[in-house]
Scaffold this motif. Structure first.
Motif, PDB file in Angstrom:
ATOM      1  N   THR A  21      35.060   8.236 -30.203  1.00 28.55           N
ATOM      2  CA  THR A  21      36.432   8.554 -30.605  1.00 28.55           C
ATOM      3  C   THR A  21      36.833   9.882 -29.970  1.00 28.55           C
ATOM      4  OG1 THR A  21      36.036   9.871 -32.601  1.00 28.55           O
ATOM      5  CG2 THR A  21      35.934   7.496 -32.854  1.00 28.55           C
ATOM      6  N   LYS A  22      38.114   9.963 -29.640  1.00 27.29           N
ATOM      7  CA  LYS A  22      38.620  11.202 -29.046  1.00 27.29           C
ATOM      8  C   LYS A  22      39.822  11.657 -29.866  1.00 27.29           C
ATOM      9  CE  LYS A  22      39.592  13.354 -24.645  1.00 27.29           C
ATOM     10  NZ  LYS A  22      39.595  13.222 -23.192  1.00 27.29           N
ATOM     11  N   ALA A  23      39.734  12.869 -30.375  1.00 21.56           N
ATOM     12  CA  ALA A  23      40.790  13.383 -31.246  1.00 21.56           C
ATOM     13  C   ALA A  23      42.067  13.634 -30.446  1.00 21.56           C
ATOM     14  CB  ALA A  23      40.324  14.673 -31.908  1.00 21.56           C
ATOM     15  N   THR A  24      43.197  13.151 -30.947  1.00 24.38           N
ATOM     16  CA  THR A  24      44.473  13.471 -30.305  1.00 24.38           C
ATOM     17  C   THR A  24      45.238  14.518 -31.124  1.00 24.38           C
ATOM     18  OG1 THR A  24      45.426  11.528 -31.369  1.00 24.38           O
ATOM     19  CG2 THR A  24      44.738  11.270 -29.109  1.00 24.38           C
ATOM     20  N   ASP A  25      44.768  14.791 -32.310  1.00 27.27           N
ATOM     21  CA  ASP A  25      45.264  15.870 -33.175  1.00 27.27           C
ATOM     22  C   ASP A  25      44.043  16.673 -33.601  1.00 27.27           C
ATOM     23  OD1 ASP A  25      47.890  15.015 -33.352  1.00 27.27           O
ATOM     24  OD2 ASP A  25      47.623  13.981 -35.264  1.00 27.27           O
ATOM     25  N   PRO A  26      44.243  17.888 -34.118  1.00 29.73           N
ATOM     26  CA  PRO A  26      43.097  18.539 -34.770  1.00 29.73           C
ATOM     27  C   PRO A  26      42.662  17.702 -35.981  1.00 29.73           C
ATOM     28  CG  PRO A  26      44.955  20.048 -34.536  1.00 29.73           C
ATOM     29  CD  PRO A  26      45.452  18.708 -34.168  1.00 29.73           C
ATOM     30  N   ILE A  27      41.376  17.709 -36.268  1.00 33.65           N
ATOM     31  CA  ILE A  27      40.880  16.891 -37.385  1.00 33.65           C
ATOM     32  C   ILE A  27      40.340  17.777 -38.485  1.00 33.65           C
ATOM     33  CG2 ILE A  27      39.147  15.168 -38.040  1.00 33.65           C
ATOM     34  CD1 ILE A  27      39.742  13.719 -35.515  1.00 33.65           C
ATOM     35  N   TYR A  28      40.847  17.516 -39.689  1.00 34.36           N
ATOM     36  CA  TYR A  28      40.440  18.305 -40.846  1.00 34.36           C
ATOM     37  C   TYR A  28      39.826  17.387 -41.887  1.00 34.36           C
ATOM     38  CZ  TYR A  28      40.697  20.963 -45.143  1.00 34.36           C
ATOM     39  OH  TYR A  28      40.374  21.569 -46.327  1.00 34.36           O
ATOM     40  N   ILE A  29      38.534  17.506 -42.099  1.00 32.78           N
ATOM     41  CA  ILE A  29      37.907  16.783 -43.208  1.00 32.78           C
ATOM     42  C   ILE A  29      37.280  17.838 -44.096  1.00 32.78           C
ATOM     43  CG2 ILE A  29      36.152  15.087 -43.867  1.00 32.78           C
ATOM     44  CD1 ILE A  29      36.883  13.669 -41.212  1.00 32.78           C
ATOM     45  N   GLY A  30      37.938  18.099 -45.200  1.00 31.56           N
ATOM     46  CA  GLY A  30      37.596  19.247 -46.039  1.00 31.56           C
ATOM     47  C   GLY A  30      36.355  19.039 -46.871  1.00 31.56           C
ATOM     48  N   THR A  31      35.789  20.163 -47.305  1.00 28.74           N
ATOM     49  CA  THR A  31      34.625  20.098 -48.195  1.00 28.74           C
ATOM     50  C   THR A  31      35.050  20.226 -49.651  1.00 28.74           C
ATOM     51  OG1 THR A  31      34.383  22.462 -47.873  1.00 28.74           O
ATOM     52  CG2 THR A  31      32.972  21.057 -46.564  1.00 28.74           C
TER      53      THR A  31
END
Ligand SMILES: [Zn+2]
Length: 364
Positions: free
Chosen positions: A11-21
């Motif tokens: 997969t290639k991010a086209t937006d910043p990716i935020y997966i929070g803790t």
């Protein structure tokens, strides 16, 4: 006999990716992202991937009940535009039509699995009535996992009379190539351990050097800066094959020492400072300044999906279901803050090993 097939996932991010803790502070960052506990490198956990994909598959399946059916009907020589049109023509009730659609099996037609006639959007998400039986009455519309459709069977369900482990298993998505700003433009860093993990190289160099490696046709001096760190640079013939979906050339890749990659990635994450808005004044709220970090766009991730073959669903059915629903990652995205420009990525599925059973994505 159960059989396991694996697909490579790029997969290639086209937006910043935020997966929070969920509420954990490191240094100056309030909203931190998920990291691997050993390497401290950010990642996309398999749980996030499985949860979103389940929803996307259910969404795609439901879309076949609507206008999208037109083209498929044409293929079968039944030209009508929607369920409604068919209903008016035949004067039959909706449920029977649903039955007609899914009664016709064709090899690889994932949306024609018999049990799909019970499918609803509730087959994604949490099961609201886990203590009820699997759905056997088409008129029963209690919102729950039906336990019959391809979504329920692929991702698993648990009902009072029957439960089944999902046929799909997702690994975490780990960073394969990470973009860093250099004086020679943006370069994508990786390390030998990461390349080995991703199956791109077989073995590492015996001795780790305090240098970075670029492809032999890379033009530049003896040093290259990766963000703030300036490192001696060596040229080498980078022989590994860059997987489909990375959209990178070998002279855009820098191999950095294993012990440095975590440092370099973590100091080049996207960090945003935001304020909360006071709804009464429309201006910034006092004391509501917060920062969040995210994995920058154009980061390339690597993972695997394992598919178990059991019951009437075969590898091809499930592969095609994954292929047809992956496009939602480009519009709905993954993780948090997807309404604020985060989370979109392009997903590529590559067959591993023998291509005896190619699925839709590999035929492209
Ligand atoms: Zn279902």
């Amino acid at each position: 006999m159960n059989d396991v097939k694996s697909i490579e996932l790029i997969t290639k991010a086209t937006d910043p990716i935020y997966i929070g803790t969920g509420g954990y502070t490191i240094g100056r960052v309030d909203n931190t992202i998920v990291r691997d506990p050993i390497s401290h490198i950010p990642k996309i956990p398999g749980t996030s991937l499985a949860g979103t994909w389940r929803y996307f598959m259910a969404l795609q399946l439901q879309s076949y009940f609507k206008d999208e059916y037109r083209s498929d009907r044409k293929k079968r020589g039944e030209d009508y535009h929607s369920i409604k049109e068919k209903q008016e023509k035949d004067n039959k009730n909706d449920m029977n039509i649903k039955f007609l659609f899914f009664d016709k099996k064709e090899d690889g037609w994932w949306n024609c699995i018999d049990g799909n006639r019970f499918a609803a959007l509730n087959c994604a998400g949490q099961d609201d009535f886990p203590n009820m039986k699997i759905m056997e009455d088409l008129n029963d519309e209690k919102p729950r996992h039906c336990g019959q459709c391809i979504v329920c069977k692929s991702f698993g369900f648990s009902k009072s009379d029957k439960s089944a482990q999902g046929l799909l298993s997702f690994t975490d998505l780990n960073i394969l190539f990470f973009p860093v700003y250099t004086r020679k433009g943006t370069m994508w860093i990786t390390s030998e351990s990461i390349l080995q993990e991703g199956g791109l190289i077989q073995s590492k160099h015996a001795k780790e050097e305090e240098a970075i490696f670029v492809n032999e046709n890379f033009e530049g001096g003896d040093f290259l800066n990766l963000g703030w760190i300036n490192l001696p640079m060596k040229k080498q013939n980078l022989t590994f094959k860059i997987p489909n979906g990375c959209e990178l050339a070998s002279n855009q890749i820098v191999i950095v020492p294993d012990h440095l990659i975590s440092q370099i990635i973590n100091s080049n994450l996207e960090v945003r400072t935001s304020v909360s808005i006071d709804p009464n004044t429309g201006a910034a709220k006092d004391g509501a300044l917060f920062t969040s970090e995210a994995i920058p766009r154009t980061t390339v991730f690597y993972g695997k999906i394992h598919i178990f073959e059991r019951s009437e669903l075969n590898h091809k059915n499930i592969c095609n279901a994954l292929c047809d629903s992956k496009q939602y990652y480009e519009s709905l995205g993954i993780g948090g803050m997807t309404t604020r420009g985060f989370g979109r990525m392009k997903v590529q599925l590559n067959c591993i090993g023998g291509n005896d059973e190619k699925h839709r994505c590999c035929d492209q």
